[in-house]
Design a protein around this motif. Structure first.
Motif, mmCIF file in Angstrom:
data_model
loop_
_atom_site.group_PDB
_atom_site.id
_atom_site.type_symbol
_atom_site.label_atom_id
_atom_site.label_comp_id
_atom_site.label_asym_id
_atom_site.label_seq_id
_atom_site.Cartn_x
_atom_site.Cartn_y
_atom_site.Cartn_z
ATOM 1 N N LYS A 5 0.817 -1.214 0.000
ATOM 2 C CA LYS A 5 0.000 0.000 0.000
ATOM 3 C C LYS A 5 0.852 1.266 0.000
ATOM 4 O O LYS A 5 0.324 2.368 0.056
ATOM 5 N N SER A 6 2.170 1.108 -0.067
ATOM 6 C CA SER A 6 3.087 2.239 0.020
ATOM 7 C C SER A 6 3.432 2.789 -1.355
ATOM 8 O O SER A 6 3.255 2.127 -2.369
ATOM 9 N N PHE A 7 3.959 4.005 -1.341
ATOM 10 C CA PHE A 7 4.446 4.672 -2.546
ATOM 11 C C PHE A 7 5.936 4.916 -2.334
ATOM 12 O O PHE A 7 6.345 5.385 -1.272
ATOM 13 N N PHE A 8 6.737 4.593 -3.327
ATOM 14 C CA PHE A 8 8.186 4.619 -3.182
ATOM 15 C C PHE A 8 8.835 5.625 -4.105
ATOM 16 O O PHE A 8 8.362 5.852 -5.216
ATOM 17 N N LEU A 9 9.937 6.182 -3.624
ATOM 18 C CA LEU A 9 10.827 6.967 -4.462
ATOM 19 C C LEU A 9 12.146 6.208 -4.496
ATOM 20 O O LEU A 9 12.614 5.707 -3.464
ATOM 21 N N LYS A 10 12.737 6.116 -5.687
ATOM 22 C CA LYS A 10 13.997 5.393 -5.831
ATOM 23 C C LYS A 10 14.951 6.194 -6.719
ATOM 24 O O LYS A 10 14.542 6.772 -7.719
ATOM 25 N N GLY A 11 16.212 6.185 -6.315
ATOM 26 C CA GLY A 11 17.256 6.816 -7.117
ATOM 27 C C GLY A 11 17.462 8.271 -6.765
ATOM 28 O O GLY A 11 17.186 8.706 -5.649
ATOM 29 N N GLY A 12 17.929 9.020 -7.745
ATOM 30 C CA GLY A 12 18.199 10.434 -7.519
ATOM 31 C C GLY A 12 19.231 10.616 -6.423
ATOM 32 O O GLY A 12 20.230 9.912 -6.367
ATOM 33 N N SER A 13 18.963 11.524 -5.504
ATOM 34 C CA SER A 13 19.913 11.816 -4.424
ATOM 35 C C SER A 13 19.573 11.080 -3.120
ATOM 36 O O SER A 13 20.123 11.408 -2.071
ATOM 37 N N ILE A 14 18.697 10.079 -3.183
ATOM 38 C CA ILE A 14 18.373 9.273 -1.990
ATOM 39 C C ILE A 14 19.584 8.394 -1.689
ATOM 40 O O ILE A 14 20.147 7.762 -2.583
ATOM 41 N N ASN A 15 19.964 8.339 -0.414
ATOM 42 C CA ASN A 15 21.123 7.553 -0.008
ATOM 43 C C ASN A 15 20.761 6.712 1.211
ATOM 44 O O ASN A 15 20.841 7.184 2.337
ATOM 45 N N GLY B 16 20.304 0.830 -1.497
ATOM 46 C CA GLY B 16 19.104 0.487 -2.256
ATOM 47 C C GLY B 16 18.475 1.764 -2.782
ATOM 48 O O GLY B 16 17.773 1.773 -3.781
ATOM 49 N N ASN B 17 18.735 2.842 -2.048
ATOM 50 C CA ASN B 17 18.324 4.201 -2.432
ATOM 51 C C ASN B 17 16.839 4.326 -2.739
ATOM 52 O O ASN B 17 16.445 4.902 -3.749
ATOM 53 N N ALA B 18 16.036 3.761 -1.841
ATOM 54 C CA ALA B 18 14.579 3.858 -1.962
ATOM 55 C C ALA B 18 13.988 4.249 -0.616
ATOM 56 O O ALA B 18 14.495 3.842 0.439
ATOM 57 N N ILE B 19 12.926 5.044 -0.659
ATOM 58 C CA ILE B 19 12.201 5.438 0.548
ATOM 59 C C ILE B 19 10.713 5.240 0.310
ATOM 60 O O ILE B 19 10.248 5.264 -0.830
ATOM 61 N N ALA B 20 9.973 5.043 1.407
ATOM 62 C CA ALA B 20 8.544 4.737 1.311
ATOM 63 C C ALA B 20 7.705 5.822 1.971
ATOM 64 O O ALA B 20 8.132 6.448 2.948
ATOM 65 N N PHE B 21 6.513 5.992 1.425
ATOM 66 C CA PHE B 21 5.553 6.963 1.957
ATOM 67 C C PHE B 21 4.178 6.306 2.045
ATOM 68 O O PHE B 21 3.841 5.437 1.249
ATOM 69 N N TYR C 209 14.317 15.069 -4.361
ATOM 70 C CA TYR C 209 15.322 14.018 -4.516
ATOM 71 C C TYR C 209 15.600 13.643 -5.971
ATOM 72 O O TYR C 209 16.477 12.832 -6.234
ATOM 73 N N LYS C 210 14.809 14.200 -6.899
ATOM 74 C CA LYS C 210 14.948 13.859 -8.318
ATOM 75 C C LYS C 210 14.913 12.340 -8.500
ATOM 76 O O LYS C 210 15.773 11.739 -9.165
#
Length: 142
Positions: free
Chosen positions: A95-105, A110-115, A128-129
């Protein structure tokens, strides 16, 4: 009579042990079940639960996905990820939405975060582009 009672009570006890709810990650104490690093950042943690009720904890969503893909004999019941905005608060991955890549560290790159919401993810996307992904897309990207 005692045998009949055990016949009904024992299955109920076993079912109640496998709740499917995540267990809190103990930061700076629990270790990642994939890379063995101590989990120290609550914004990137993840957890999976097997059909039998075993819990595995991870310091990065990438570790969880690599672990799940490397172990094809154990069926999984649920995947959970930390909400980036509410550190160490586990939410269902599906049920989450993820951002991956860009300037995420993230810890293991894995460079992904969840919302929790797509709106929140989009607010951070330009910062984070990074690419906006669903759980299915993220899982298949590793």
């Amino acid at each position: 009579m005692k045998k009949i009672a055990l016949f009904f009570i024992l299955p109920l006890l076993l079912i109640s042990c496998v709740s499917g709810e995540p267990k809190p990650i103990q930061l700076n104490s629990d270790a990642c079940d994939f890379c063995k690093m101590t989990i120290s950042n609550g914004q990137y943690g993840a957890e999976l639960i097997t059909q039998k009720g075993r819990y595995y904890k991870f310091d990065d969503v990438a570790c969880m996905i690599h672990f799940a893909k490397s172990n094809t004999t154990v069926p999984y019941k649920a995947f959970f990820v930390s909400d980036y905005l509410m550190a160490n608060s586990l939410i269902p991955a599906e049920k989450s939405f993820f951002l991956k890549g860009g300037s995420i560290n993230s810890p293991m790159h894995g460079n992904a975060i969840a919302f929790t919401s797509e709106k929140e993810a989009k607010e951070y996307q330009s910062k984070y582009k990074a690419e906006l992904l669903t759980w299915k897309e993220l899982y298949s990207s590793y």
